[in-house]
Design an enzyme around this catalytic site. Structure first.
Site, short mmCIF file in Angstrom:
data_model
loop_
_atom_site.label_atom_id
_atom_site.label_comp_id
_atom_site.label_asym_id
_atom_site.label_seq_id
_atom_site.Cartn_x
_atom_site.Cartn_y
_atom_site.Cartn_z
N ARG A 95 9.01 -9.06 2.86
CA ARG A 95 8.43 -8.02 2.53
C ARG A 95 9.57 -7.44 2.34
O ARG A 95 9.53 -5.79 2.73
CB ARG A 95 7.72 -7.54 3.83
CG ARG A 95 6.85 -8.79 4.70
CD ARG A 95 5.33 -8.54 3.76
NE ARG A 95 4.22 -9.06 4.26
CZ ARG A 95 4.13 -10.29 4.55
NH1 ARG A 95 5.00 -10.94 4.10
NH2 ARG A 95 2.94 -10.84 4.92
N ASP A 99 -5.60 9.47 -6.74
CA ASP A 99 -4.31 9.11 -7.19
C ASP A 99 -3.27 9.83 -6.39
O ASP A 99 -3.30 10.64 -7.12
CB ASP A 99 -4.51 8.85 -8.42
CG ASP A 99 -3.51 7.75 -8.53
OD1 ASP A 99 -2.71 7.30 -7.35
OD2 ASP A 99 -2.80 7.53 -9.51
N TYR A 143 7.97 -3.55 0.66
CA TYR A 143 6.83 -3.17 1.78
C TYR A 143 7.59 -2.39 2.36
O TYR A 143 7.71 -1.35 2.84
CB TYR A 143 6.43 -4.04 1.67
CG TYR A 143 5.26 -3.49 2.66
CD1 TYR A 143 4.22 -2.25 2.85
CD2 TYR A 143 4.97 -3.68 4.31
CE1 TYR A 143 3.20 -2.44 3.68
CE2 TYR A 143 4.13 -2.55 5.40
CZ TYR A 143 3.47 -2.35 4.98
OH TYR A 143 3.11 -1.90 6.62
N THR A 174 -7.85 -5.98 9.48
CA THR A 174 -7.98 -5.31 8.75
C THR A 174 -9.35 -6.18 6.86
O THR A 174 -8.69 -7.28 7.56
CB THR A 174 -7.55 -4.40 8.09
OG1 THR A 174 -6.78 -4.34 7.30
CG2 THR A 174 -7.18 -3.49 8.81
N PRO A 175 -9.74 -5.68 6.67
CA PRO A 175 -10.99 -6.67 5.68
C PRO A 175 -9.42 -6.96 5.00
O PRO A 175 -9.19 -8.37 3.73
CB PRO A 175 -11.54 -5.92 4.87
CG PRO A 175 -11.64 -4.92 5.52
CD PRO A 175 -10.50 -4.46 7.03
N LYS A 232 8.28 1.69 3.87
CA LYS A 232 8.11 2.00 4.73
C LYS A 232 9.60 2.88 5.70
O LYS A 232 9.15 3.64 6.85
CB LYS A 232 7.12 0.97 5.87
CG LYS A 232 5.80 0.77 5.65
CD LYS A 232 4.76 2.03 5.35
CE LYS A 232 3.84 1.63 5.10
NZ LYS A 232 2.20 2.94 4.91
#
Length: 251
Positions: free
Chosen positions: A145, A57, A148, A183-184, A152
């Site tokens: 966002r 982690d 986030y 991506t997934p 970043k």
């Protein structure tokens, strides 16, 4: 020459693509991953000799220090790629304290923890390379966002600071700022938030990049490999937008 590479969050998406390109080029990868079972499913037993998947982690400093010290005890740490991260959708009003703490712990503290642990070993070995995954959200405002983007932006500042502090130690530090990458995670986001409209919304999101599509994880991985290679030995303290023209051509 084979190098020892630590990649965080290397079990899926961009991280898995980065892991794959380093393995295919003959390097040894130490993957720090919370979802160990998922990572093992993504890579075959044939990768066993050059891939170690280590439960970790990155938000837990004691755990990170232990893991990275253990890796260093068996050889050099040549490259560190800070890829692990979590996303969040929301404005400052809808972002809870728990949301903020979670994103900061992984996206910012996780990057700090890994660099903090790896730098002494790189100094001892005469140098190394650090690559951080930032985002176009480090550069431009993106709706919903808030947390986030905050994290970043911090990753971008970390990159510049580390590059400045350790250039004389032979340690290079750069970052990549991708736009949307298929991506997934993207597929899961669309299925959860736009059931029955996945293709429509995928096309809409793709078109927000002027180039007209999302990036492929392999495209990010190829840039990551170059920036960590000896061919990029003159490059440090720089962020590389991989954004299909998003930052410059949408302004």
């Amino acid at each position: 020459m084979s190098k020892n590479v630590i990649i965080t969050g290397g079990g899926s998406g961009i991280g898995a693509a980065i892991t794959r390109v380093f393995l295919d080029k003959g390097h040894t990868v130490f993957m720090l991953e919370r979802n160990v079972e998922g990572a093992r499913e993504a890579f075959s037993e044939d990768d066993g000799d050059t891939l170690q998947i280590i439960p970790c982690d990155v938000s837990d400093q004691a755990e990170v220090l232990r893991v990275i010290d253990d890796i260093a005890a068996s050889g050099t740490i040549d490259i560190l790629i800070n890829n692990a991260g979590v996303s969040h959708i929301g404005t400052v009003e809808t972002t809870t304290e728990a949301d903020m703490d979670k994103l900061f712990a992984v996206n910012v503290k996780g990057v700090y923890n890994c660099i903090h642990a790896a730098i002494p070993h790189m100094k001892k070995n005469g140098g190394g390379v650090i690559l951080n995954m930032a985002s176009i959200a480090s550069h431009v405002g993106i709706a919903d966002r808030f947390a986030y983007s905050m994290t970043k932006g911090a990753v971008l500042a970390i990159t510049y600071s580390v590059a400045k502090d350790y250039v004389s130690e032979g340690i290079r530090c750069n970052s990549i700022s991708p736009a949307r990458v298929h991506t997934p995670f993207v597929d899961g986001f669309l299925a959860k938030n736009y059931p029955g409209r996945e293709k429509e919304m995928y096309d809409t999101l793709s078109k927000t990049q002027p180039i007209g599509r999302m990036a492929k994880p392999e495209e990010v991985a190829n840039l990551a490999y170059f920036l960590c290679s000896d061919e990029a030995s003159f490059t440090t303290g720089t962020d590389y937008p991989l954004d299909g023209g998003f930052i410059k051509l949408n302004s």
